[in-house]
Design an enzyme around this catalytic site. Structure first.
Site, PDB file in Angstrom:
ATOM      1  N   PHE A  64       0.809  -1.222   0.000  1.00  0.00           N
ATOM      2  CA  PHE A  64       0.000   0.000   0.000  1.00  0.00           C
ATOM      3  C   PHE A  64       0.841   1.271   0.000  1.00  0.00           C
ATOM      4  O   PHE A  64       0.344   2.349   0.351  1.00  0.00           O
ATOM      5  CB  PHE A  64      -0.910   0.001   1.234  1.00  0.00           C
ATOM      6  N   TYR A  65       2.090   1.194  -0.423  1.00  0.00           N
ATOM      7  CA  TYR A  65       2.987   2.354  -0.385  1.00  0.00           C
ATOM      8  C   TYR A  65       2.779   3.253  -1.604  1.00  0.00           C
ATOM      9  O   TYR A  65       3.671   3.429  -2.442  1.00  0.00           O
ATOM     10  CB  TYR A  65       4.440   1.892  -0.334  1.00  0.00           C
ATOM     11  N   ASP A  66       1.608   3.829  -1.703  1.00  0.00           N
ATOM     12  CA  ASP A  66       1.327   4.733  -2.809  1.00  0.00           C
ATOM     13  C   ASP A  66       0.104   5.558  -2.447  1.00  0.00           C
ATOM     14  O   ASP A  66      -0.618   5.244  -1.487  1.00  0.00           O
ATOM     15  CB  ASP A  66       1.071   3.945  -4.097  1.00  0.00           C
TER      16      ASP A  66
END
Length: 346
Positions: A64-66
């Site tokens: 979920f790094y966005d």
């Protein structure tokens, strides 16, 4: 080539040799304007190229790094490994996941068997077969599900070949101990820096040492605060997410900057950067304590990496320990919320 300090991971990955300093990739994509591929790729390559062939670079990513909690960071990595397939075997990839499908706002986390499988499969889909997930961590401990059950679910995914090893993130010492009764945990990720040295952190380190678990110390530079490059809030863009953190709030900023000045003075005497001093202090907390700074540019990646080579004298260590123990940092690690509601310690 300058020799880079190394260490071994723990648990089921105890045979894996990695650089003493890992590389966090989150801020390459979790920002209003992602870093261009060519800049990000050079940053990743620089760290790997500095290592001998038998040592892996520990890369830290997330499902979920966005923006909007999407898989953009993993998609960036898939493009990197498509362009440089020979680098896949020279890296050890950790992926945090376990979020619930995004429907606006904060998605929350779940360690149900169904959601952990969905998260792992979604992460593998984003990687497009370019790189296997070496280590998977639930980003937070789910208070609704016993950690033993969550570990059994992940162990099943290891047995299916979907991931290789299991880690924990933001867990308490007792949770770590319980998790290790199901499967030897390879690494536990917690925040450690001169800004973040809580009693529970010390307990996690003690249990990790006892059980042979590696510790990934994220944000060792206090999210950039401790580098000295952020001198006022005006140095941050208006939409920089760090403005939401309590330690960066106007009423706390100047008070906390006293630590930066003290660290800078010690670093100057040693002829190193404040960043390298912080990384050296974090790394000195244990053989398997691996500082995990983030970097998006080649020069910063190498500066961080060589911070793992810095040795502190007993006098320097004592001076740093005294400063960190005595200085009262204003603000907490996140947004001032109740840790129980944000799962900072589960």
């Amino acid at each position: 080539m300058t020799t880079v300090e190394t260490t071994r991971l723990g648990g089921t990955a105890s045979d894996v040799v990695v650089a003493k300093v890992a590389h966090g990739l989150m801020m390459m994509t979790w920002r209003p304007k992602p870093i261009p591929d060519e800049v990000a790729f050079e940053s990743i390559k620089a760290g790997i190229d500095a290592l001998p062939p038998n040592v892996k670079m520990f890369l830290n990513s997330g499902e979920f790094y966005d923006n909007n909690w999407s898989t953009g960071n993993l998609e960036l990595l898939s493009r990197f490994f498509e362009k440089y397939p020979e680098y896949a075997d020279r890296t050890f990839l950790s992926v945090k996941g376990g979020i619930l499908p995004y429907k606006g706002g904060h998605p929350g986390f779940s360690a149900s068997p169904e959601n952990l499988r969905r998260s792992v499969e979604n992460s593998n889909k984003a990687l497009r077969g370019t790189k296997k997930i070496d280590l998977f961590e639930s980003a937070r401990v789910d208070p609704k599900i016993p950690v033993e059950d969550a570990m059994r679910s992940l162990k099943a995914l290891v047995e299916e070949g979907l991931i290789d090893h299991i880690g924990l993130s933001e867990c308490s010492a007792e949770t770590l101990r319980r998790a290790c009764t199901v499967v030897p945990v390879a690494a536990v990720e917690i925040e450690i820096s001169p800004f973040s040295w809580e009693e529970e952190t010390k307990k996690v380190l003690a249990v990790s040492k006892e059980l042979g678990v590696a510790v990934l110390a994220y944000s060792p530079l206090g999210r950039g605060f401790l580098t000295g490059s952020i001198k006022t809030l005006d140095d941050l863009e208006a939409d920089d997410p760090r403005r939401r953190f309590t330690r960066f709030k106007p009423e706390n900023f100047q008070h906390n900057f006293v630590v930066v000045d003290r660290l800078k003075a010690i670093a100057e005497k040693k002829n190193i950067s404040p960043s390298q001093l912080c990384i050296a202090w974090v790394g000195s907390l244990g053989d398997k304590v691996i500082p995990l700074p983030g970097s998006s540019h080649k020069t910063r990646t190498l500066e961080n990496l060589y911070g793992g080579n810095v040795e502190l004298t007993s006098g320097e260590k004592a001076e740093l320990d005294k400063l960190i123990e005595e200085f009262e940092v204003k603000g907490d690690r996140y947004f001032g919320a109740d840790p129980k509601t944000t799962f900072l310690w589960g």
